[in-house]
Each structure stands twice: as C-alpha cells, then as structure tokens.
Design an enzyme around this catalytic site. Structure first.
Site, PDB file in Angstrom:
ATOM      1  N   CYS A  32       0.845  -1.193   0.000  1.00 16.81           N
ATOM      2  CA  CYS A  32       0.000   0.000   0.000  1.00 16.81           C
ATOM      3  C   CYS A  32       0.877   1.238   0.000  1.00 16.81           C
ATOM      4  O   CYS A  32       2.040   1.199   0.404  1.00 16.81           O
ATOM      5  CB  CYS A  32      -0.865   0.009   1.253  1.00 16.81           C
ATOM      6  SG  CYS A  32      -1.975  -1.388   1.267  1.00 16.81           S
ATOM      7  N   ASP A 267       3.309  -9.342   9.639  1.00 13.88           N
ATOM      8  CA  ASP A 267       4.029  -9.386   8.364  1.00 13.88           C
ATOM      9  C   ASP A 267       5.051  -8.242   8.301  1.00 13.88           C
ATOM     10  O   ASP A 267       6.197  -8.439   7.899  1.00 13.88           O
ATOM     11  CB  ASP A 267       3.006  -9.273   7.221  1.00 13.88           C
ATOM     12  CG  ASP A 267       3.646  -9.400   5.852  1.00 13.88           C
ATOM     13  OD1 ASP A 267       4.723 -10.003   5.746  1.00 13.88           O
ATOM     14  OD2 ASP A 267       3.050  -8.893   4.881  1.00 13.88           O
TER      15      ASP A 267
END
Ligand code: ADP
Ligand code: SF4
Length: 686
Positions: A32, A267
């Site tokens: 993103c 993550d």
C-alpha cells in the site's frame, strides 16, 4: 570483457512465472502507498522508479474488485469498472518502460471493507463484525454471493489484462480478504461445502485461482499470495499444520507462490520488536519442498548475502520486498553493480505504513524522494548539479543537517558541516541508544558513509558555532539544522501554559535521559502528552534499567501514534509485561517533591500518585537563536532553517526538510511552492 562472477550473480538469473519471465529474482511484492486510484500519476511514477532501479517484478497494492469491497477513505487500488483501467495503465506503462513485469493484487476485502462510500452490504464466510470500522456487520455469503464474487473477480482479471498487467493475484492474506477468511476456522463456521474440512475451506481459493487462470489464457502469470501462519500458535493457522496443508492442496495450481505471515502487524514487523532481517524465513522453508512453482517471500531483507544464500539453499526463488524497495528503489541495481555500500537500508520504522494508515501518499525515513517522484520530480539517485559557485555551510549534524550536507555535496558544492557535539547524528544517534531503536542508526550510517567518501566535504565535530564563527568562515550559503529540545515545564497539547512544578520536585526531559542522566530514587512517572512513539520507548528503556515506572497519558492508550506504524499492541503489551502501571486519560496538574497531581481528562477529578522523578514528554522547542542572529545579514546570500529547528516532527520530516532545501535553495521560493499545487484533481467537465 566479461564481468567477474560475484556471489550475487544467482540473484540476477531469470525466473519463469507461468507464461511470463522475470529478468531477475528481485520482486517488489504488493504494498500500500496512500496513492492508489486517487493519485494514479503519483503511483505510476513511484512504481516506475522501482522498475528503473532493477526490480524485475513490480506489483501495485490490494485492488478493490467491486463496490462491496470499498476501503474508502483509504486510497488503495480500485478496479470496479472499465473507467479504472486508464489510471492503472499509467502504472503498467511506467513499469514496462524499464523492462519489468507489472503485477496486480486483486482483492475482495469482505469483512475488512467498511463500504463507507458504496454503503453496500459487507460479506464474510459467516456472520461477523467488520474489523476495519464499526457497525454495520458483515453477513454470511450465500451461494449466489459466492457466484457473484467469482464473477467480479473474473471481470477484474479481464480488466487487469486490458490495463496491461503481466501477473494477476489471488490474495488470501493479512486477515484482509474473503479467500483468507474462508480458509480460517475463526472466520468460517459454515456447514456447506465451503466450510468444515480444510479441503472445503480451500474450495473458494481454488475456484478463484482456476477462474483467473482461465481468464489469463496463458498470457499472464497467476500468483497466489498466502499467509501461511497467523502467528497465534495453536489458536490460528500454523505453517507446519494447516498452512502446509493449503500448499499441498494447491501446490501446482498458481504460477507463483507469494508467501508471508498474518496479520499485517506480524508481516510488517518493526525493528523495535523484531530486529532480525529475514525474520519470516522459518515459516516459508517448507513451501518450496511441496511445489515446483517459484516461491517469493519477504522479511525486510537488506543483506545481499542473506538473499543469495536463501536462493542457494532452495528456500526462495525470488527475493520479495516492500520496505527495502521503498527505502532503496535501486537496491537491485546497486547489488548488480557491486555498490553494496551505497544501499540505503530500511530501518524498519514503518513510517511508510503510517502514511497509508492516514490515507496520504507514502513517505520514508531513509528515502526522502519516496512519494515525490511525480509531484516534485525527485529521483532517489540523481540530483541537479550546483547552481552557484559559492560554498555551503551546514550547522548541526542531525538527520536534517546530514541529508542536506550529503545532497549539497552530491550536487558539487563544497560543504562544511559543523556539529557542536562530539559525535554526529543528532537525535538519530541519541534515540538509537534507546531500547529497540538501534537500527535507526542506519539513517546516520548511510549519510556519513557517503559524506566521508567525498572530497568536497569538511566535517567538524565539537564545533558549536555562534554568529561570529559563522561570519568568519565566509561561507555565504548557510543551512541551520540546529534541532529542537524537549520542554521542561510540561507545556504541550493539554497544559498550554505549563504545569505547576514545585521547586524541590525532580523533573526530567527525554533529552536528559538520552544524555545519560538517570532518574532519582522512588517511583518514576513518565507523563506523555505528546502521544508519539518516544514516551513509550523511554518507558521500556527505563523499566529495563530497573525503575519502577508509572506511565501517565492524556490519551486513551499508550503511544497512539504507534497504531499507525502497526506497533501499538506490542508497545502496550511490552509495558504491561514489564510491570509498568498505565494510567490513561489523565492529565498531569502538578509535580511536588514526592507526588504528582493528576486530573481525569473527562471529569477533572483529581488524584495523587507517588513520584520520585517526573519525566515530561510534552513538546519540543525549536533551537533558532543562531538563525535569528544571521537571517538577513548582508554578507550571506542564503540563510535557511531546516529540520526540527524549522518544525519539530519525525526523523522522516527532518530528512525530507534537509533534502528539499539542498535541492531547491537557488530556486525562487514561489517556484518551489508551486510544487504543492501539482495535484491530481477530478476534472469537472461539461
Ligand atoms: P534535526 O532532526 O533537525 O536534524 P537534531 O536535533 O537531530 O535536529 O540535530 C541538531 C544538531 O545540531 C545537534 O546535534 C546539535 O548538537 C547541533 N547544533 C545545534 N546548535 C548548533 C550550533 N550552534 N553549532 C553547531 N551545532 C549545533
Ligand atoms: Fe523502511 Fe522506515 Fe522507510 Fe518504511 S519508512 S521503508 S520502514 S526506512
């Protein structure tokens, strides 16, 4: 002459991904960036820069396939209908221009999508709450909903091909998408053929992969992004149990496995809580033994030796990166050309994530050009030659001063860098000495490494400059990066006029702690009215030194800013685990010799707590004395305040400010200002 073989040659071998071929093993996984469908030109320029820097595959980010997956107000990818194709075409063209492959991460976000714009119903395998918002809830999908989802995914795949993508994703990761929710028993308690056994829970993913392969018609690669472990132990999917089972069931179906862990905070762990680069490797090791298809994995890889060894050992085929590619879009090129010492290593601070979390374009602490490729036309590796003959003086060697000096030197200026202290690095060096922040020192290391190799830079430490010293140097272009200091009187967002502090009270500031001053005896009260990361870091640091810490904050949680960097849960947990007492929604009204007076921020009700030393983290004062004395002096052509002395902020802001000044100082301020107005605005026609 053929170039000499290097240990990194293996990283530059081509890799087949179904019908397409990546020219090397460097793979920018989807990430993103706060640009998305709202700022397609900015995103195209940013992704194109990665391709130019040598990433063989450059992906976009999660891309909503339908209005029932509406992540508004956040700026992710969007492919609801054909009108979204031209924006994405800008990106694929920019990536193809440098010979790289473009990947698109199709996503249906299900119960992760609040659908605030579309006001569509939210979908999930089973009735559940929405995780990225409040009411309404998500409803269990019936068979028609599942058929619709498959149709939307196929339609989006067709559009992705029209937009020129070479790799199309099915995405089951980060707890953020419907395929992932179907895989997980905590989200899926269906009784039909899509629930129950692992085979049943995998069914939807299998169908989506088969559908996408059919649409791709052997022209595009089909990638599967899969979170193999939820990092919840036996309460969630584990790599060695059902995670492995999923890989076995789908082994040869996708053209590429992009494997990571869930959820996003796991993550994208920060160095504060996970100092080890390559920290996900242990979860990925088995995947390549099960599938013959290429496997890409992540884990904040910065060391080329580790990358080459993972490929050699057969753990990964491709080196996946989001953050290392943000921090240094030219990482592959630098490895290929043997310029390892020039790699701008990611420091794992997640400031990049914080921009996306706020719906604004990405920024990076290490790479000030990130996000400015289109708007300001900045390139991470090139900068215009100097525009004047006179030399430059930079006062202060914190992040702003170091970046400014480095960029001025790269432009060809003769640079004098003067630092009052014995060591260089300013707040970076000081903060990197605190618990968990050692990797932040890379901000200084990278810049010093560069400066020390240049012949046109003189660096002086132990050199506090005053007005006379500056004028005696006779350097007419002066940049003042003199920083900021934390206030001692408690003035801040809550106490606009300061806090009542008794004469015999023991009060400290963060600067004192970073200068090595230890709190006195008795309970230590850390008062956070700043709400950034620092008070929480200091609490961990001082608790580890054995102090009995009470953390008082006017906020409703510890260090709310760290929610934006995906760390807040870990910060609060760490304090609780260290036995720190946490008092939220409390303002500090007064500090006495052995007590603090607190007031509830809602009711004003006062309480008193024991306190030996109060450490006040409220706000900073800019250090501008030298600037005030020099500005407008007739002997100086340019005097500019930069970094925290201009506006206290993040280290990323200081680096950015130093960079901007070095690039632009000869230009007319009104021309530089025009760059703010380079925006992507919806044109109203007719
Ligand atoms: P920034 O984040 O803006 O780079 P820092 O606080 O990290 O600011 O660094 C400012 C640096 O400037 C400190 O290392 C400080 O010692 C140095 N400094 C401040 N005033 C002077 C001065 N008059 N002469 C030389 N160095 C100075
Ligand atoms: Fe790495 Fe921090 Fe830059 Fe993100 S902002 S890429 S974590 S250095």
């Amino acid at each position: 002459m053929t170039p000499r073989a290097t240990p990194y040659d293996i990283l530059f071998e081509p890799v087949r991904i179904g019908p397409v071929t990546a020219r090397n093993r460097f793979y920018q996984v989807p990430h993103c960036n706060g640009m998305g469908y709202q700022r397609p030109r900015a995103e195209a320029a940013m992704r194109g820069m990665k391709a130019e820097g040598g990433w063989a595959v450059v992906c976009n980010q999660e891309t909503e396939i339908h209005p029932t997956s509406d992540l508004s107000p956040f700026a992710e990818g969007r492919l609801w209908d054909d009108r979204d194709i031209p924006g994405l075409r800008l990106m694929t063209d920019a990536i193809h221009a440098h010979g790289s492959l473009a990947g698109i991460e199709l996503a249906h976000n299900g119960s992760h999508a609040p659908n605030l714009l579309s006001r569509a119903p939210a979908f999930a395998p089973s009735d559940t709450v929405i995780d990225a918002g409040f009411a309404p809830q998500a409803r269990a999908m019936d068979k028609e909903d599942i058929r619709n989802l498959r149709r939307w995914h196929r339609d989006a795949a067709r559009r992705a091909m029209k937009a020129g993508f070479d790799i199309i994703y099915v995405y089951a990761g980060h707890h953020m998408t419907i395929p992932h929710h179907f895989l997980l028993p905590q989200h899926n308690d269906r009784m039909d053929e899509y629930g129950g056994s692992l085979e049943n829970r995998v069914r939807l993913t299998r169908e989506l992969l088969e559908d996408t392969l059919e649409i791709a018609e052997g022209k595009c690669g089909v990638a599967f992004r899969f979170a193999i472990d939820e990092m919840q132990g036996a309460d969630g999917m584990q790599a060695e149990e059902e995670g492995r089972g999923v890989v076995e069931l789908l082994a040869e179906l996708p053209d590429l496995w992009d494997v990571n862990v869930a959820d996003w905070p796991n993550d994208s762990q920060t160095t504060r809580f996970q100092p080890e680069d390559g920290y996900q490797t242990k979860y990925l090791e088995a995947v390549k033994q099960i599938t013959s298809k290429p496997v890409v994995g992540v884990g904040r890889f910065t060391s080329p030796d580790m990358m080459a060894s993972l490929v050699r050992k057969g753990v990964l085929d491709m080196i996946g990166a989001a953050r290392p590619s943000i921090s240094d879009p030219f990482l592959p090129k630098k490895i290929e050309e043997g310029r390892i010492d020039q790699i701008r290593e990611c420091i794992g601070c997640n400031i990049c994530v914080s921009a996306d979390s706020q719906g604004v374009p990405i920024r990076c602490t290490q790479n000030p050009t990130m996000g400015e490729e289109w708007r300001r036309g900045w390139h991470p590796e090139t900068i215009g030659a100097k525009g004047r003959e006179e030399a430059a003086l930079v006062v202060g060697a914190g992040p702003a001063g170091l970046e400014c000096a480095m960029q001025l030197a790269r432009r060809g200026y003769h640079v004098t860098l003067a630092e009052a202290g014995k060591e260089l690095g300013g707040r970076v060096r000081r903060e990197a000495g605190l618990n968990g922040l050692a990797a932040w020192g890379r901000v200084t290391d990278y810049r010093l490494g560069d400066l020390q190799q240049r012949g046109n830079v003189d660096i002086f430490t132990d050199s506090p400059l005053g007005r006379e010293e500056v004028l005696e140097l006779g350097v007419p272009n002066v940049f003042l990066a003199t920083g900021a200091r934390w206030r001692r009187d408690g003035q801040g967002r809550t106490a606009r006029f300061g806090i009542a502090i008794a004469d015999n009270a023991m009060v400290m500031t963060p600067d004192d702690v970073m200068d090595g001053i230890r709190p006195g005896p008795g309970p230590l009260v850390i008062y956070d009215d700043d709400h950034g990361y620092l008070a929480g870091v200091l609490a961990m640091h001082l608790a580890d030194q054995g102090h009995e810490v009470t953390f008082v904050t006017t906020a409703n949680m510890v260090s709310p800013f760290t929610g934006l960097t995906l760390e807040q849960g870990r910060v609060q947990k760490s304090l609780l685990e260290r036995g720190v007492t946490i008092l939220t929604a409390q303002a500090l009204n007064g500090v006495e010799a052995s007590a603090c007076r607190l007031a509830c921020v809602y009711t004003g009700r006062e309480t008193e707590i024991a306190c030996g030393t109060a450490l006040l983290v409220t706000r900073r004062d800019r250090v501008t004395g030298l600037y005030d004395e020099l500005r407008g002096h007739s002997d100086l052509s340019h005097v500019e305040l930069i970094g925290d002395a201009a506006a206290p902020g993040l280290i990323a802001d200081a680096v950015y400010s130093g960079h901007r000044a070095a690039r632009n100082f000869e230009r007319l301020p009104e021309d530089v200002e025009q760059e703010y107005f380079r925006r992507e605005i919806t044109a109203i026609e007719g």
